[in-house]
Design an enzyme around this catalytic site. Structure first.
Site, PDB file in Angstrom:
ATOM      1  N   CYS A 111     -22.404 -49.783   9.603  1.00  0.00           N
ATOM      2  CA  CYS A 111     -21.841 -48.185  10.746  1.00  0.00           C
ATOM      3  C   CYS A 111     -21.144 -48.777  12.204  1.00  0.00           C
ATOM      4  O   CYS A 111     -21.151 -48.730  13.001  1.00  0.00           O
ATOM      5  CB  CYS A 111     -22.829 -48.209  11.532  1.00  0.00           C
ATOM      6  SG  CYS A 111     -23.066 -46.366  12.431  1.00  0.00           S
ATOM      7  N   HIS A 144     -27.454 -64.627  10.126  1.00  0.00           N
ATOM      8  CA  HIS A 144     -27.350 -65.799  11.114  1.00  0.00           C
ATOM      9  C   HIS A 144     -26.759 -67.092   9.923  1.00  0.00           C
ATOM     10  O   HIS A 144     -26.985 -68.227  11.016  1.00  0.00           O
ATOM     11  CB  HIS A 144     -29.632 -65.720  10.863  1.00  0.00           C
ATOM     12  CG  HIS A 144     -29.730 -66.722  11.671  1.00  0.00           C
ATOM     13  ND1 HIS A 144     -29.581 -66.860  12.832  1.00  0.00           N
ATOM     14  CD2 HIS A 144     -31.176 -67.914  11.731  1.00  0.00           C
ATOM     15  CE1 HIS A 144     -30.351 -68.099  13.051  1.00  0.00           C
ATOM     16  NE2 HIS A 144     -31.368 -68.384  12.267  1.00  0.00           N
ATOM     17  N   CYS A 190     -19.516 -38.865  11.542  1.00  0.00           N
ATOM     18  CA  CYS A 190     -18.661 -39.421  12.876  1.00  0.00           C
ATOM     19  C   CYS A 190     -17.059 -39.306  12.063  1.00  0.00           C
ATOM     20  O   CYS A 190     -16.250 -39.872  12.950  1.00  0.00           O
ATOM     21  CB  CYS A 190     -18.231 -39.865  13.758  1.00  0.00           C
ATOM     22  SG  CYS A 190     -18.715 -42.642  13.261  1.00  0.00           S
ATOM     23  N   CYS A 242     -24.705 -43.628   7.018  1.00  0.00           N
ATOM     24  CA  CYS A 242     -25.377 -42.859   6.894  1.00  0.00           C
ATOM     25  C   CYS A 242     -25.835 -42.075   5.196  1.00  0.00           C
ATOM     26  O   CYS A 242     -27.015 -41.484   4.675  1.00  0.00           O
ATOM     27  CB  CYS A 242     -24.568 -42.123   7.372  1.00  0.00           C
ATOM     28  SG  CYS A 242     -24.317 -42.002   9.274  1.00  0.00           S
ATOM     29  N   CYS A 261     -27.002 -68.806  21.662  1.00  0.00           N
ATOM     30  CA  CYS A 261     -27.266 -67.488  20.984  1.00  0.00           C
ATOM     31  C   CYS A 261     -28.199 -66.708  21.181  1.00  0.00           C
ATOM     32  O   CYS A 261     -28.404 -66.247  22.034  1.00  0.00           O
ATOM     33  CB  CYS A 261     -28.693 -68.993  19.879  1.00  0.00           C
ATOM     34  SG  CYS A 261     -29.544 -67.537  19.157  1.00  0.00           S
ATOM     35  N   CYS A 299     -19.955 -60.410   8.035  1.00  0.00           N
ATOM     36  CA  CYS A 299     -19.051 -60.582   9.458  1.00  0.00           C
ATOM     37  C   CYS A 299     -18.710 -61.928   9.991  1.00  0.00           C
ATOM     38  O   CYS A 299     -17.482 -62.349  10.234  1.00  0.00           O
ATOM     39  CB  CYS A 299     -19.742 -60.094  10.491  1.00  0.00           C
ATOM     40  SG  CYS A 299     -20.918 -58.270   9.491  1.00  0.00           S
ATOM     41  N   CYS A 345     -26.203 -58.809  17.248  1.00  0.00           N
ATOM     42  CA  CYS A 345     -26.040 -58.622  15.783  1.00  0.00           C
ATOM     43  C   CYS A 345     -26.713 -56.704  16.401  1.00  0.00           C
ATOM     44  O   CYS A 345     -28.280 -57.119  16.721  1.00  0.00           O
ATOM     45  CB  CYS A 345     -25.985 -58.972  14.329  1.00  0.00           C
ATOM     46  SG  CYS A 345     -27.081 -58.368  13.223  1.00  0.00           S
ATOM     47  N   CYS A 350     -30.120 -59.930  18.848  1.00  0.00           N
ATOM     48  CA  CYS A 350     -29.104 -59.826  17.682  1.00  0.00           C
ATOM     49  C   CYS A 350     -30.166 -59.858  16.309  1.00  0.00           C
ATOM     50  O   CYS A 350     -32.151 -60.512  16.248  1.00  0.00           O
ATOM     51  CB  CYS A 350     -28.814 -61.670  17.686  1.00  0.00           C
ATOM     52  SG  CYS A 350     -27.819 -61.882  16.404  1.00  0.00           S
ATOM     53  N   CYS A 354     -15.939 -44.153   9.230  1.00  0.00           N
ATOM     54  CA  CYS A 354     -15.884 -44.675   7.499  1.00  0.00           C
ATOM     55  C   CYS A 354     -14.609 -45.078   7.599  1.00  0.00           C
ATOM     56  O   CYS A 354     -14.201 -45.629   6.948  1.00  0.00           O
ATOM     57  CB  CYS A 354     -17.095 -44.780   6.671  1.00  0.00           C
ATOM     58  SG  CYS A 354     -18.475 -44.148   7.555  1.00  0.00           S
ATOM     59  N   CYS A 380     -19.011 -58.771  16.574  1.00  0.00           N
ATOM     60  CA  CYS A 380     -19.716 -58.133  17.599  1.00  0.00           C
ATOM     61  C   CYS A 380     -20.906 -59.725  18.027  1.00  0.00           C
ATOM     62  O   CYS A 380     -20.820 -59.709  19.704  1.00  0.00           O
ATOM     63  CB  CYS A 380     -21.166 -57.675  16.938  1.00  0.00           C
ATOM     64  SG  CYS A 380     -20.964 -55.607  16.015  1.00  0.00           S
ATOM     65  N   CYS A 385     -23.510 -67.963  11.054  1.00  0.00           N
ATOM     66  CA  CYS A 385     -22.783 -67.908  12.700  1.00  0.00           C
ATOM     67  C   CYS A 385     -22.553 -68.589  13.147  1.00  0.00           C
ATOM     68  O   CYS A 385     -23.331 -69.906  13.197  1.00  0.00           O
ATOM     69  CB  CYS A 385     -24.520 -67.141  13.297  1.00  0.00           C
ATOM     70  SG  CYS A 385     -23.848 -66.655  15.164  1.00  0.00           S
TER      71      CYS A 385
END
Lengths: 503, 288
Positions: B163, B202, B16, B125, B225, B240, B259, B231, B19, B252, B205
């Protein structure tokens, strides 16, 4: 002498596109536009949790994923019976997320996708990949102004990045935001986010007003013949987009959207838009003829890859059987003709600069100008949306997946009107259909052999140098095609796909 | 000192462009530094082919692919974005045409992959198939490594899934290659750099304390949570929560969204429904 010019790949667009033009005595007699990637998104969506469509359809296009997030959320709101329950805060924050993506996409399009057709980057940076190879010859901006435009190419990289960062305040991340969901948005609304967003937005607005719009005008002055090139079908279609809560409608309560829905005919008469007038032809696409001419809500598409006259994966959407153009130009023309005072002022100011009338908007430069002016319209509206937020009020309503249901979500993506349709059965996706703006603009000929919008814009064009056919790529890129968007849209129904050549 | 230049070929298959757009969001170095400057002293990328940003079009740019393969054998970096559709000999994705012959992404990745110094599979992908390979995988999409294994191509592959992937994961991997050499990359069994994919979401987080206290969001928009709203951070390996996204603005879970496990090879089939609680079975496969 008749020659064939084939440009495959057309670069600096989203996705995979090929263009072929038959040129007779320097004039384009025939033109075909064909998508060359097929992923089968709707097939992949079947039997999944309906809510997942909201995340997965964003991956149709990484340049404007929030267009699909928005259309999908509206579609699921409808199917889940939430349309009239969406909190005002949620409408506004969805608009702010989507608006940020608009600005990112438009700035990226002018500077990083289109500008290298007009600006001599090699003259400033030297013979450097990826700025060579390129078409040689017709670069008309020189000296200091050219150096300034190359400098703005680089600066615009930062500005478009900052649009994404602004988006992430409420959207979580970009590309592929996580904030927009059926029922509203997931992020909490707090005052610090509003202020943070506002000052990022101010920097971007400053760039649009003082760099982007002046640069489009500067390029237009150097290439003013492109007000006469790439006229196209001149029938302008918009579904309407950016829903506004009543508190923002002011005295004009007529339309609840920033972008008005409607169809403007070539003689500039406005008509009302009704989605049931959309049909999709497949005479020149790789699908069985029996599926031709149906409304997307009923259309069942079966591939037929041995069809002799077919040349594209894209179907031919038509409105009352007529070819339409979608996108910033279609939106600005619809708002202009329907009397939107802000749009009228913006458009008239640019037309005044060139001492010309509304008819010249139907051109390569008209499309670039419409995109730039629309960026200002959206960015300025975002200030109003932001300052109308009420942190004490809700941003989301609870939702349940219905056993059965149907929904439609129509909105305006950066590249034009986009629609999502869903049928839910046993709490799962039974059918999901997406029609994208590029499917309209880059469509092949229809059942009546009327060429698509891009094809029509190419036909009749004078090509000065067949080895460096600047005219053709400038016309195509002015539409800002998104091919990942348009070629995913068939529903193969599990049929075998035969061996074939992708044109 | 001579600058060592690494020619880069960036191909896009069934994807798409997200990236690429994510890499444009790189902050330090910025994308203009990656394109124009020495990324680390004495080492520079030379982006020969990237369909979304290169100036040229048509047959001449397809020739760039051939020329680079011929003239820079074993010396160029191949970056692949998007999955490789392999049904009907790759006919579902053509990247251009030369002398009347269609170049499918499958052909190009095979041919250019054989002679590359290294192949980077950028995004889920390209790494594992991702969404285009989602059930029922209508175009038989594959990740680069799976294709290489099938065709006996031995060029090393680095996976940078996501992604999209975080721009730092890409820039950081390139940094290791330019600074210390490709052999210095420390990869996990899924060929991901441990530097970025070494810890569970996790573990790091900020809502972990809520999990430990049993404070769960019951629906989207609730505090607590996000385990009960789907999640996938319990089995997803990425940094992340520490790195955050878009120049540190958010990510996210911070935005109240679970997630999605988008860096994992099972994305999207094994990580969905996105908003449903993970099961004991999910945790079992993730332990494999």
């Amino acid at each position: 002498m008749v020659t064939k010019i084939k440009i495959d790949p057309i670069t600096r667009i989203e996705g995979h596109l090929a263009i072929e033009a038959v040129v007779d005595d320097g004039l384009v007699k025939e033109a075909t536009s064909a998508g060359t990637l097929f992923r089968g998104f709707e097939i992949i969506l079947r039997d999944r949790d309906p809510r997942d469509a909201n995340r997965l359809t964003q991956r149709i296009c990484g340049v404007c994923p929030t267009a699909h997030a928005t259309a999908s959320a509206l579609c699921l709101d409808d199917a889940f019976g939430l349309t009239n329950k969406i909190p005002d805060n949620a409408k506004l924050i969805r608009n702010l997320i989507f608006g940020s993506n608009f600005l990112q996409s438009h700035i990226l399009h002018f500077y990083h996708l289109a500008a290298l057709d007009y600006v001599d980057a090699v003259g400033v940076l030297g013979d450097l990949a990826p700025f060579v190879p390129r078409y040689e010859g017709d670069y008309r901006v020189t000296g200091q102004k050219n150096a300034e435009l190359v400098n703005h190419y680089v600066r615009a990289l930062d500005i478009r990045r900052k649009c994404q960062e602004m988006l992430a305040i409420f959207g979580g991340k970009m590309p592929h935001n996580v904030g927009i969901v059926p029922g509203g948005i997931t992020e909490k609304l707090t005052e610090d986010k509003v202020t943070n967003f506002l000052w990022r937005l101010n920097e971007i607005r400053d760039f649009i007003d003082n760099v982007y719009i002046p640069d489009v005008i500067a390029v237009a002055k150097a290439y003013s013949d492109y007000f006469e090139i790439g006229r196209g079908c001149q029938r302008m279609l918009a579904y309407g987009g950016f829903d506004l809560p009543p508190r923002l409608l002011g005295e004009d309560k007529s339309g609840g959207q920033l972008f008005k829905s409607g169809v403007v005919s070539p003689d500039l008469q406005p008509e009302e838009f009704a989605s049931e007038n959309i049909t999709e032809d497949v005479k020149h696409s790789w699908y069985t003829d029996s599926s031709s001419g149906k409304n997307p809500a009923q259309g069942e598409t079966k591939p037929d890859l041995k069809k002799k006259q077919a040349y594209s994966f894209i179907k031919s959407p038509r409105y009352e059987g007529k070819v339409c153009e979608l996108g910033p130009l279609a939106r600005m023309v619809n708002n202009y003709i329907q009397g939107d005072a802000k749009v009228k002022k913006l458009v008239d100011s640019v037309l005044g600069e060139f001492n010309t009338g509304v008819n010249t908007l139907f051109s390569v430069l008209g499309r670039h100008a419409a995109r730039a002016l629309e960026s200002k319209l959206v960015a300025d509206a975002m200030v109003d949306w932001l300052t109308s937020l009420k942190p004490v009020e809700p941003t989301i309503v609870d939702s349940q997946i219905p056993e059965q249901g149907e929904g439609a979500g129509l909105t305006e993506a950066p590249r034009g009107a986009v629609g999502h349709w869903i049928t839910v059965k046993d709490k799962k996706i039974d059918r999901y259909q997406v029609i994208t703006p590029t499917a309209w603009n880059a469509s092949p000929k229809d059942d009546k052999d009327q060429p698509g919008a891009v094809e029509q814009a190419l036909i009749g064009t004078k090509v000065r140098d067949k080895d460096n056919p600047f005219e053709l790529v400038r016309i195509v890129r002015a539409f800002d095609p998104c091919l990942a968007c348009s070629v995913h849209l068939l529903d193969a129904g599990g049929s075998e796909l035969g061996v074939f050549r992708v044109v | 000192m001579d600058t060592k230049k690494y020619p880069v070929i960036w191909l896009q298959g069934a994807g798409c462009t997200g990236c690429s757009i994510s890499v444009l969001n790189a902050v330090s170095p910025r994308i203009q530094n990656l394109l124009l400057d020495e990324v680390v002293p004495g080492h520079q990328l030379n982006l020969m082919f990237h369909a979304t940003i290169m100036a040229g079009q048509g047959e001449p740019v397809i020739e760039v692919l051939r020329d680079t393969e011929k003239n820079c054998k074993g010396g160029y970096i191949l970056i692949v974005e998007g999955a490789i559709p392999t049904a009907e000999n790759g006919a579902y994705c053509s990247i251009g045409e030369k002398a009347g012959r269609h170049e499918t992404i499958q052909q190009s990745v095979e041919e250019l992959g054989r002679s590359a110094l290294l192949t980077v599979a950028l995004g889920t992908c390209a790494a594992y198939g991702g969404i285009p390979a989602g059930k029922p995988n209508p175009t038989l999409c594959k990740g680069v490594k799976a294709l290489f294994n099938e065709k006996g191509i031995e060029t090393p592959v680095v996976n940078i899934p996501g992604c999209p992937p975080h721009p730092d994961w890409f820039v950081g991997t390139i940094s290791v290659i330019l600074f210390s050499g490709a052999e210095a990359l420390d990869l996990d069994e899924l060929a991901r750099p441990k530097l970025f994919y070494g810890q569970l979401i996790h573990e790091n987080c900020p809502r972990r304390a809520d999990f430990d206290k049993g404070k769960f969001a019951e629906k989207l928009g609730d505090p607590g949570c996000l385990y009960k709203v789907g999640c996938k951070g319990h089995y997803t390996y990425a940094d992340c929560p520490i790195r955050q996204w878009n120049n540190g603005v958010s990510w996210c879970v911070k935005a109240g969204s679970p997630c999605q496990g988008c860096v994992e090879p099972e994305f999207p089939d094994g990580t969905s429904p996105i908003y449903e609680k993970i099961t004991f079975e999910d945790l079992l496969w993730s332990q494999k």
